[in-house]
Design a protein around this motif. Structure first.
Motif, PDB file in Angstrom:
ATOM      1  N   LEU A 124      -6.531 -68.636  31.766  1.00  0.00           N
ATOM      2  CA  LEU A 124      -6.385 -67.177  31.776  1.00  0.00           C
ATOM      3  C   LEU A 124      -6.231 -66.786  33.237  1.00  0.00           C
ATOM      4  CD1 LEU A 124      -6.783 -64.784  29.683  1.00  0.00           C
ATOM      5  CD2 LEU A 124      -9.112 -64.618  30.554  1.00  0.00           C
ATOM      6  N   LYS A 125      -5.317 -65.877  33.516  1.00  0.00           N
ATOM      7  CA  LYS A 125      -5.122 -65.490  34.913  1.00  0.00           C
ATOM      8  C   LYS A 125      -6.191 -64.503  35.361  1.00  0.00           C
ATOM      9  CE  LYS A 125      -0.302 -66.463  35.588  1.00  0.00           C
ATOM     10  NZ  LYS A 125       1.025 -66.011  35.912  1.00  0.00           N
ATOM     11  N   TRP A 126      -6.466 -64.514  36.653  1.00  0.00           N
ATOM     12  CA  TRP A 126      -7.454 -63.586  37.211  1.00  0.00           C
ATOM     13  C   TRP A 126      -6.946 -62.142  37.208  1.00  0.00           C
ATOM     14  CZ3 TRP A 126     -12.506 -64.505  38.949  1.00  0.00           C
ATOM     15  CH2 TRP A 126     -12.926 -65.824  38.786  1.00  0.00           C
ATOM     16  N   THR A 127      -5.653 -61.964  36.927  1.00  0.00           N
ATOM     17  CA  THR A 127      -5.116 -60.602  36.827  1.00  0.00           C
ATOM     18  C   THR A 127      -5.318 -60.032  35.425  1.00  0.00           C
ATOM     19  OG1 THR A 127      -3.017 -61.745  36.515  1.00  0.00           O
ATOM     20  CG2 THR A 127      -3.371 -60.712  38.662  1.00  0.00           C
ATOM     21  N   ASP A 128      -5.906 -60.826  34.520  1.00  0.00           N
ATOM     22  CA  ASP A 128      -6.163 -60.361  33.155  1.00  0.00           C
ATOM     23  C   ASP A 128      -7.006 -59.074  33.181  1.00  0.00           C
ATOM     24  OD1 ASP A 128      -5.970 -61.475  30.215  1.00  0.00           O
ATOM     25  OD2 ASP A 128      -8.000 -60.640  30.429  1.00  0.00           O
ATOM     26  N   PRO A 129      -6.742 -58.132  32.255  1.00  0.00           N
ATOM     27  CA  PRO A 129      -7.508 -56.878  32.212  1.00  0.00           C
ATOM     28  C   PRO A 129      -9.028 -57.083  32.124  1.00  0.00           C
ATOM     29  CG  PRO A 129      -5.645 -56.799  30.677  1.00  0.00           C
ATOM     30  CD  PRO A 129      -5.647 -58.166  31.268  1.00  0.00           C
ATOM     31  N   THR A 130      -9.462 -58.200  31.489  1.00  0.00           N
ATOM     32  CA  THR A 130     -10.916 -58.440  31.383  1.00  0.00           C
ATOM     33  C   THR A 130     -11.539 -58.665  32.759  1.00  0.00           C
ATOM     34  OG1 THR A 130     -10.491 -60.804  31.001  1.00  0.00           O
ATOM     35  CG2 THR A 130     -10.846 -59.416  29.042  1.00  0.00           C
ATOM     36  N   VAL A 131     -10.771 -59.275  33.668  1.00  0.00           N
ATOM     37  CA  VAL A 131     -11.274 -59.521  35.027  1.00  0.00           C
ATOM     38  C   VAL A 131     -11.379 -58.200  35.782  1.00  0.00           C
ATOM     39  CG1 VAL A 131     -10.826 -60.675  37.237  1.00  0.00           C
ATOM     40  CG2 VAL A 131     -10.348 -61.875  35.093  1.00  0.00           C
ATOM     41  N   VAL A 132     -10.333 -57.387  35.659  1.00  0.00           N
ATOM     42  CA  VAL A 132     -10.327 -56.076  36.322  1.00  0.00           C
ATOM     43  C   VAL A 132     -11.502 -55.234  35.821  1.00  0.00           C
ATOM     44  CG1 VAL A 132      -8.982 -53.969  36.743  1.00  0.00           C
ATOM     45  CG2 VAL A 132      -7.818 -56.190  36.630  1.00  0.00           C
ATOM     46  N   GLU A 133     -11.750 -55.328  34.517  1.00  0.00           N
ATOM     47  CA  GLU A 133     -12.858 -54.569  33.915  1.00  0.00           C
ATOM     48  C   GLU A 133     -14.220 -55.035  34.474  1.00  0.00           C
ATOM     49  OE1 GLU A 133     -14.396 -53.268  29.430  1.00  0.00           O
ATOM     50  OE2 GLU A 133     -13.101 -55.028  29.663  1.00  0.00           O
ATOM     51  N   ALA A 134     -14.395 -56.352  34.583  1.00  0.00           N
ATOM     52  CA  ALA A 134     -15.663 -56.888  35.108  1.00  0.00           C
ATOM     53  C   ALA A 134     -15.841 -56.500  36.577  1.00  0.00           C
ATOM     54  CB  ALA A 134     -15.704 -58.404  34.947  1.00  0.00           C
ATOM     55  N   LEU A 135     -14.761 -56.539  37.344  1.00  0.00           N
ATOM     56  CA  LEU A 135     -14.838 -56.136  38.753  1.00  0.00           C
ATOM     57  C   LEU A 135     -15.183 -54.647  38.873  1.00  0.00           C
ATOM     58  CD1 LEU A 135     -11.762 -58.076  40.204  1.00  0.00           C
ATOM     59  CD2 LEU A 135     -14.164 -58.469  40.823  1.00  0.00           C
ATOM     60  N   THR A 136     -14.632 -53.856  37.968  1.00  0.00           N
ATOM     61  CA  THR A 136     -14.925 -52.416  37.965  1.00  0.00           C
ATOM     62  C   THR A 136     -16.414 -52.189  37.700  1.00  0.00           C
ATOM     63  OG1 THR A 136     -12.695 -52.026  37.126  1.00  0.00           O
ATOM     64  CG2 THR A 136     -14.245 -50.191  36.943  1.00  0.00           C
ATOM     65  N   THR A 137     -16.961 -52.956  36.744  1.00  0.00           N
ATOM     66  CA  THR A 137     -18.388 -52.868  36.409  1.00  0.00           C
ATOM     67  C   THR A 137     -19.244 -53.263  37.610  1.00  0.00           C
ATOM     68  OG1 THR A 137     -17.864 -53.398  34.118  1.00  0.00           O
ATOM     69  CG2 THR A 137     -20.144 -53.694  34.775  1.00  0.00           C
ATOM     70  N   LEU A 138     -18.849 -54.354  38.298  1.00  0.00           N
ATOM     71  CA  LEU A 138     -19.577 -54.815  39.477  1.00  0.00           C
ATOM     72  C   LEU A 138     -19.443 -53.792  40.605  1.00  0.00           C
ATOM     73  CD1 LEU A 138     -21.181 -57.016  40.937  1.00  0.00           C
ATOM     74  CD2 LEU A 138     -19.032 -58.239  41.354  1.00  0.00           C
ATOM     75  N   GLY A 139     -18.255 -53.195  40.704  1.00  0.00           N
ATOM     76  CA  GLY A 139     -17.994 -52.196  41.740  1.00  0.00           C
ATOM     77  C   GLY A 139     -18.903 -50.975  41.651  1.00  0.00           C
ATOM     78  N   LYS A 140     -19.368 -50.672  40.419  1.00  0.00           N
ATOM     79  CA  LYS A 140     -20.311 -49.539  40.256  1.00  0.00           C
ATOM     80  C   LYS A 140     -21.549 -49.744  41.114  1.00  0.00           C
ATOM     81  CE  LYS A 140     -19.460 -48.482  35.347  1.00  0.00           C
ATOM     82  NZ  LYS A 140     -20.095 -48.643  34.022  1.00  0.00           N
ATOM     83  N   LEU A 141     -21.987 -50.990  41.201  1.00  0.00           N
ATOM     84  CA  LEU A 141     -23.151 -51.315  42.035  1.00  0.00           C
ATOM     85  C   LEU A 141     -22.747 -51.334  43.514  1.00  0.00           C
ATOM     86  CD1 LEU A 141     -26.047 -52.548  42.607  1.00  0.00           C
ATOM     87  CD2 LEU A 141     -24.986 -54.768  42.248  1.00  0.00           C
TER      88      LEU A 141
END
Length: 441
Positions: free
Chosen positions: A228-245
């Motif tokens: 699975l590529k790191w550009t997958d929407p699931t990766v972006v979503e997890a980074l967004t969640t981490l970014g909240k912190l």
């Protein structure tokens, strides 16, 4: 579960191993039986450990010396294990045993032709005493090269009970509730989290727990294998969640700059040291060893943990890591090195460090009473009970250039993201670029 071996001979070997004696009338077993069979020999063991972890591993080395007469020498490699070991091999100065902290590095060493397959005795111990997932992570093809001596339960958030009590906060069970509790803690005068941003590996652990819970185990396995590529929407979503912190200055001790200047031991100190700056620190069960050995905290009383909380309705994650012992072909003392690994595969060796704290063993035969406190018993029980559903740390499964090198790949890109978490999509693209290059290599 692994099948039980029922032959008398096998049980006899297991008994001999456990007792470290020459039972059943055979020759010296495992770690040299009762005699000093390796007197006059020295083995060099290299590993990442320093501080209290190195001190506690030394107790295991000393127990091996007491048992076999072999002298041991420990060499601390720092985080760049593959680089350090590679240059030692080239310089004709290879250690006998390396404690490898990444599956990706173990695979790299095997592909370079640096490793010796482990002995039948060690393999039998692994088949009998471990969930099969640990054999899988220690093998390349069908050959067992690595013995997981020390495991980590990397889904634990450590906190100061005083800090949470003072804020009137209970351990949360969801990620959003954790951030909300964090704000309540920071309102009461302490930052919520101490983040070790100077050590890139801690940031990968944050990402992996969020990703496993939010995206699920199948996607986790696919991303770990780079199917699975790191550009997958699931990766972006997890980074967004981490970014909240990461973007919330109230939540991190010293804000982004403070986090980027804090290494792992420093992050534990900010919660459990003499001048607390934060109420919580996320990292593996080994936080307990630092809190206990360096800051005199009573685990379960002055320092406690809650499981990494579930994200967006997913399951609470169980991410693990571990250090696998491997034997180098170029080592000067392979026979003694093999004997050392046979010793490490026994519950007896694991009990030495378990008693000292800051340690978990994936060995099912280790008596939970060996652990020095109830919290360690609880995390060990949870890790062993998770059996084959444990997911190994993702960055540790990657090639070292991507997942295991200071100042490069995933470690550096996530540090850049911590510095500026405003564009998760761009970060995902950077991660994919670095991953594509490393997985091709």
């Amino acid at each position: 579960m692994m099948r039980r071996r029922t032959t008398l001979l096998a049980s006899c070997t297991a008994l001999a191993l456990a007792l470290g004696a020459t039972a059943c009338g055979g020759g010296p077993v495992a770690a040299g039986g009762g005699g000093k069979s390796l007197s006059g020999q020295t083995i060099t063991v290299a590993g990442v450990w320093s501080g209290s972890e190195q001190k506690n591993f030394q107790k295991v080395l000393d127990a091996f010396t007491a048992k076999t007469g072999a002298k041991t020498q420990f060499v601390s490699t720092g985080d760049n294990v593959s680089t350090v070991v590679g240059s030692k091999i080239e310089g004709g100065n290879a250690p006998d045993v390396v404690m490898v902290p990444q599956v990706g590095v173990l695979q790299q060493f095997a592909k370079e032709g640096w490793l010796k397959p482990l002995s039948k005795t060690t393999e039998q111990s692994v088949d009998t005493n471990y969930a099969s997932v640990w054999k899988k992570y220690g093998s390349v093809g069908d050959t067992l090269y690595g013995l997981y001596f020390k495991a980590a339960h990397k889904s634990t958030v450590w906190y100061s009970p005083d800090a949470l009590d003072q804020a009137g906060v209970k351990p949360p069970t969801t990620y959003d509730a954790m951030l909300k509790a964090g704000h309540t803690v920071s309102d009461s005068g302490l930052a919520a989290f101490s983040v070790a941003g100077q050590d890139g590996w801690t940031l990968t652990d944050w990402f992996e727990n969020i990703y496993l819970s939010q995206a699920g185990p199948e996607k986790y396995d696919a991303l770990a294998a780079h199917q699975l590529k790191w550009t997958d929407p699931t990766v972006v979503e997890a980074l967004t969640t981490l970014g909240k912190l990461f973007q919330d200055k109230q939540l991190m001790a010293g804000g982004q700059k403070g986090a980027l200047n804090t290494d792992f031991p420093g992050s534990v100190e900010k919660v459990f040291g003499p001048k607390p700056e934060a109420g919580m620190v996320y990292e593996g069960d080994f936080v307990a060893g630092v809190a206990k050995d360096q800051f005199g905290k009573k685990i379960g009383q002055d320092a406690n943990f809650f499981p990494f909380p579930a994200v967006d309705g997913g399951k609470a994650p169980v991410v693990s890591g571990g250090d696998a012992a491997v034997v180098l072909k170029d080592g000067k003392n392979q026979k003694a090195a093999m004997t050392f690994l046979e010793y490490l595969a026994t519950p007896e060796a694991a009990a030495v460090w378990a008693g000292a704290g800051g340690f978990l063993s994936p060995n099912k035969k280790l008596d939970l009473a060996s652990y020095s406190d109830d919290i360690a018993r609880e995390t060990a029980k949870s890790l062993v009970a998770a059996g084959d559903s444990v997911r190994f740390d993702m960055s540790d499964q990657a090639p070292a250039a991507f997942g295991g090198t200071k100042g490069a790949g995933e470690w550096k890109i996530l540090q850049d993201f911590l510095r500026d978490p405003s564009d998760p999509k761009a970060t995902a693209a950077e991660l994919e670029k670095a991953a594509a290059k490393a997985y091709q290599g």
